[in-house]
Design a protein around this motif. Sequence first.
Motif, PDB file in Angstrom:
ATOM      1  N   ALA A  91       0.801  -1.193  -0.160  1.00  0.00           N
ATOM      2  CA  ALA A  91      -0.089   0.022   0.095  1.00  0.00           C
ATOM      3  C   ALA A  91       0.939   1.141  -0.040  1.00  0.00           C
ATOM      4  CB  ALA A  91      -0.941   0.155   1.301  1.00  0.00           C
ATOM      5  N   THR A  92       0.260   2.286   0.105  1.00  0.00           N
ATOM      6  CA  THR A  92       0.800   3.771   0.363  1.00  0.00           C
ATOM      7  C   THR A  92       0.470   4.399   1.538  1.00  0.00           C
ATOM      8  OG1 THR A  92       0.875   3.959  -2.205  1.00  0.00           O
ATOM      9  CG2 THR A  92       1.439   6.066  -0.741  1.00  0.00           C
ATOM     10  N   PHE A  93       1.441   4.886   2.425  1.00  0.00           N
ATOM     11  CA  PHE A  93       1.284   5.378   3.509  1.00  0.00           C
ATOM     12  C   PHE A  93       1.636   6.879   3.594  1.00  0.00           C
ATOM     13  CE2 PHE A  93       1.171   1.179   4.702  1.00  0.00           C
ATOM     14  CZ  PHE A  93       0.342   0.948   5.792  1.00  0.00           C
ATOM     15  N   PHE A  94       0.798   7.974   3.677  1.00  0.00           N
ATOM     16  CA  PHE A  94       0.828   9.173   3.615  1.00  0.00           C
ATOM     17  C   PHE A  94       1.120   9.625   5.378  1.00  0.00           C
ATOM     18  CE2 PHE A  94      -1.091   8.636  -0.279  1.00  0.00           C
ATOM     19  CZ  PHE A  94      -0.471   9.124  -1.289  1.00  0.00           C
ATOM     20  N   LEU A  95       2.251   9.914   5.550  1.00  0.00           N
ATOM     21  CA  LEU A  95       2.664  10.104   6.921  1.00  0.00           C
ATOM     22  C   LEU A  95       2.549  11.600   7.250  1.00  0.00           C
ATOM     23  CD1 LEU A  95       5.902   7.974   7.092  1.00  0.00           C
ATOM     24  CD2 LEU A  95       3.612   6.950   7.417  1.00  0.00           C
ATOM     25  N   LEU A  96       2.339  11.846   8.604  1.00  0.00           N
ATOM     26  CA  LEU A  96       2.391  13.056   9.551  1.00  0.00           C
ATOM     27  C   LEU A  96       3.916  13.307  10.075  1.00  0.00           C
ATOM     28  CD1 LEU A  96      -0.888  13.456  11.097  1.00  0.00           C
ATOM     29  CD2 LEU A  96      -0.488  14.751   9.082  1.00  0.00           C
ATOM     30  N   GLY A  97       4.497  14.223   9.722  1.00  0.00           N
ATOM     31  CA  GLY A  97       5.760  14.476  10.324  1.00  0.00           C
ATOM     32  C   GLY A  97       6.011  14.335  11.869  1.00  0.00           C
ATOM     33  N   ILE A 117       6.021   5.231   0.578  1.00  0.00           N
ATOM     34  CA  ILE A 117       5.828   6.259   1.857  1.00  0.00           C
ATOM     35  C   ILE A 117       5.416   7.655   1.046  1.00  0.00           C
ATOM     36  CG2 ILE A 117       6.873   7.500   3.687  1.00  0.00           C
ATOM     37  CD1 ILE A 117       6.239   4.494   3.954  1.00  0.00           C
ATOM     38  N   GLY A 118       4.463   8.246   1.237  1.00  0.00           N
ATOM     39  CA  GLY A 118       4.129   9.568   0.913  1.00  0.00           C
ATOM     40  C   GLY A 118       4.057  10.260   2.139  1.00  0.00           C
ATOM     41  N   HIS A 119       3.621  11.871   1.812  1.00  0.00           N
ATOM     42  CA  HIS A 119       3.676  12.840   2.766  1.00  0.00           C
ATOM     43  C   HIS A 119       2.152  13.508   2.787  1.00  0.00           C
ATOM     44  CE1 HIS A 119       7.993  11.988   2.516  1.00  0.00           C
ATOM     45  NE2 HIS A 119       7.796  12.111   1.502  1.00  0.00           N
ATOM     46  N   HIS A 120       2.141  14.072   4.288  1.00  0.00           N
ATOM     47  CA  HIS A 120       0.797  14.472   4.294  1.00  0.00           C
ATOM     48  C   HIS A 120       1.007  15.816   5.471  1.00  0.00           C
ATOM     49  CE1 HIS A 120      -3.564  13.806   4.482  1.00  0.00           C
ATOM     50  NE2 HIS A 120      -3.605  13.591   5.579  1.00  0.00           N
ATOM     51  N   THR A 121       1.973  16.568   5.369  1.00  0.00           N
ATOM     52  CA  THR A 121       2.136  17.708   6.171  1.00  0.00           C
ATOM     53  C   THR A 121       2.770  17.171   7.503  1.00  0.00           C
ATOM     54  OG1 THR A 121       0.107  18.103   7.256  1.00  0.00           O
ATOM     55  CG2 THR A 121       0.477  18.917   5.127  1.00  0.00           C
ATOM     56  N   TYR A 122       3.171  18.268   8.383  1.00  0.00           N
ATOM     57  CA  TYR A 122       3.661  17.992   9.590  1.00  0.00           C
ATOM     58  C   TYR A 122       2.549  17.603  10.773  1.00  0.00           C
ATOM     59  CZ  TYR A 122       6.465  18.081  14.018  1.00  0.00           C
ATOM     60  OH  TYR A 122       6.986  17.754  15.040  1.00  0.00           O
ATOM     61  N   SER A 123       1.721  18.575  10.804  1.00  0.00           N
ATOM     62  CA  SER A 123       0.722  18.531  11.791  1.00  0.00           C
ATOM     63  C   SER A 123      -0.854  18.777  11.272  1.00  0.00           C
ATOM     64  CB  SER A 123       0.857  19.911  12.713  1.00  0.00           C
ATOM     65  OG  SER A 123       0.830  21.024  12.029  1.00  0.00           O
ATOM     66  N   GLU A 136       3.388  26.229   2.522  1.00  0.00           N
ATOM     67  CA  GLU A 136       4.324  25.435   1.995  1.00  0.00           C
ATOM     68  C   GLU A 136       5.709  25.163   3.018  1.00  0.00           C
ATOM     69  OE1 GLU A 136       6.993  25.247  -2.039  1.00  0.00           O
ATOM     70  OE2 GLU A 136       6.351  27.161  -1.360  1.00  0.00           O
ATOM     71  N   ALA A 137       5.773  25.977   4.174  1.00  0.00           N
ATOM     72  CA  ALA A 137       6.756  25.630   5.243  1.00  0.00           C
ATOM     73  C   ALA A 137       6.303  24.378   5.865  1.00  0.00           C
ATOM     74  CB  ALA A 137       6.763  26.767   6.238  1.00  0.00           C
ATOM     75  N   GLU A 138       4.818  24.245   6.121  1.00  0.00           N
ATOM     76  CA  GLU A 138       4.237  22.903   6.840  1.00  0.00           C
ATOM     77  C   GLU A 138       4.383  21.894   5.825  1.00  0.00           C
ATOM     78  OE1 GLU A 138       1.898  20.686   9.245  1.00  0.00           O
ATOM     79  OE2 GLU A 138       2.625  22.659   9.760  1.00  0.00           O
ATOM     80  N   ILE A 139       4.391  21.808   4.563  1.00  0.00           N
ATOM     81  CA  ILE A 139       4.580  20.898   3.886  1.00  0.00           C
ATOM     82  C   ILE A 139       5.893  20.454   3.861  1.00  0.00           C
ATOM     83  CG2 ILE A 139       4.586  20.032   1.269  1.00  0.00           C
ATOM     84  CD1 ILE A 139       2.215  22.162   0.745  1.00  0.00           C
ATOM     85  N   ASN A 140       6.854  21.481   3.527  1.00  0.00           N
ATOM     86  CA  ASN A 140       8.300  21.208   3.628  1.00  0.00           C
ATOM     87  C   ASN A 140       8.743  20.607   5.060  1.00  0.00           C
ATOM     88  OD1 ASN A 140       8.884  21.847   1.225  1.00  0.00           O
ATOM     89  ND2 ASN A 140       9.159  24.006   1.657  1.00  0.00           N
ATOM     90  N   ARG A 141       8.093  20.862   6.258  1.00  0.00           N
ATOM     91  CA  ARG A 141       8.381  20.510   7.471  1.00  0.00           C
ATOM     92  C   ARG A 141       8.135  18.870   7.721  1.00  0.00           C
ATOM     93  NH1 ARG A 141       6.176  22.353  13.495  1.00  0.00           N
ATOM     94  NH2 ARG A 141       7.888  21.151  14.689  1.00  0.00           N
ATOM     95  N   GLY A 142       6.903  18.764   7.097  1.00  0.00           N
ATOM     96  CA  GLY A 142       6.477  17.419   7.079  1.00  0.00           C
ATOM     97  C   GLY A 142       7.332  16.452   6.453  1.00  0.00           C
ATOM     98  N   ILE A 143       7.606  16.763   5.186  1.00  0.00           N
ATOM     99  CA  ILE A 143       8.679  15.985   4.322  1.00  0.00           C
ATOM    100  C   ILE A 143      10.011  15.778   5.023  1.00  0.00           C
ATOM    101  CG2 ILE A 143       9.900  16.057   2.123  1.00  0.00           C
ATOM    102  CD1 ILE A 143       7.602  17.425   0.766  1.00  0.00           C
ATOM    103  N   THR A 160      10.359   9.786  -2.220  1.00  0.00           N
ATOM    104  CA  THR A 160       8.909   9.548  -2.903  1.00  0.00           C
ATOM    105  C   THR A 160       8.177  10.814  -3.077  1.00  0.00           C
ATOM    106  OG1 THR A 160       9.202   7.164  -2.122  1.00  0.00           O
ATOM    107  CG2 THR A 160       6.981   7.783  -2.951  1.00  0.00           C
ATOM    108  N   PRO A 161       8.028  11.271  -4.335  1.00  0.00           N
ATOM    109  CA  PRO A 161       7.387  12.715  -4.520  1.00  0.00           C
ATOM    110  C   PRO A 161       5.884  12.300  -4.499  1.00  0.00           C
ATOM    111  CG  PRO A 161       8.282  11.924  -6.572  1.00  0.00           C
ATOM    112  CD  PRO A 161       8.536  10.768  -5.688  1.00  0.00           C
ATOM    113  N   PHE A 162       5.332  11.796  -3.287  1.00  0.00           N
ATOM    114  CA  PHE A 162       3.830  11.489  -3.257  1.00  0.00           C
ATOM    115  C   PHE A 162       3.420  12.493  -2.203  1.00  0.00           C
ATOM    116  CE2 PHE A 162       3.892   6.828  -5.013  1.00  0.00           C
ATOM    117  CZ  PHE A 162       4.258   7.343  -6.207  1.00  0.00           C
ATOM    118  N   PHE A 163       2.251  13.339  -2.311  1.00  0.00           N
ATOM    119  CA  PHE A 163       1.590  14.079  -1.255  1.00  0.00           C
ATOM    120  C   PHE A 163       0.297  14.011  -1.289  1.00  0.00           C
ATOM    121  CE2 PHE A 163       0.000  18.261   0.174  1.00  0.00           C
ATOM    122  CZ  PHE A 163       0.624  18.190   1.464  1.00  0.00           C
TER     123      PHE A 163
END
Length: 258
Positions: A91-97, A117-123, A136-143, A160-163
């Motif tokens: 599967a694909t997991f979109f993680l919170l930082g 592994i995908g990304h889902h922001t920090y908070s 965008e800072a929130e996105i980058n912090r999560g990544i 992995t460039p998934f968001f």
Amino acid sequence: MRRFAAVLIVAVATLSLPAAAAADCPGHPDALGTFRVLAVSAATTPRVGRKHFPETLPLADKELVLTFDDGPWPTTTPRVLDALKAECVRATFFLLGRNTDAHPLLARRALAEGHSIGHHTYSHPLLSHLPLAKAEAEINRGIARDEFALTGVARSTPSTPFFRFPGFASSQPLLDRLQDRGIVVFGADVWASDWEPMSPDVQLQKLMQRIEHVGRGIVLLHDTKAQTAAMLPRLLRELKLRGYRIVHVVPASASVTN
């Protein structure tokens, strides 16, 4: 000026995946398995999932991509990973930082077991409600925190460039910026509504009705929900019984620009 062409091009490669075939699932020859891998690349960022965008992934009838948001979480993510492993499903997991900061070993386990592994922001804020720079800072912090948990290097260029946007609260400027960076934005085609309290039985019935209605697509669940963790083994068996096939999405190239 964008470094990519203006016309959306999604190149898809279908790869054989014998290690995850149901017949090769150790101790479980009748497993659902992972039918094929979909390697996604784009000259401009693909935005996929018909609940939010005009197009979705190029899937055949009864092909599903399973995705999980908001993890990792110590009481539920291990159960989700156990259920997927038992059926040899990827599967694909979109993680919170913030959760990868707290539980990095779980993030590493998901990666080690072959999941994307995908990304889902920090908070998990609704990014469309924030000024562009803060969003965008929130996105980058999560990544960066996800990358640190997975690789030991905090960087805003994802392996992995998934968001996926929390609450699907996107904005055109953010979509454009992610497109410039070569990051795939995932929506969904069907979801379990597992943010609403319900029993695993009710959730299974509701989700299967929705899957049968759409026939194929990206399925959204949350590995932070106890009802989802309890339901998942039965969901995977029901998909097998009804002839559904699991597709694992991966990036065609890890080369993206920051």
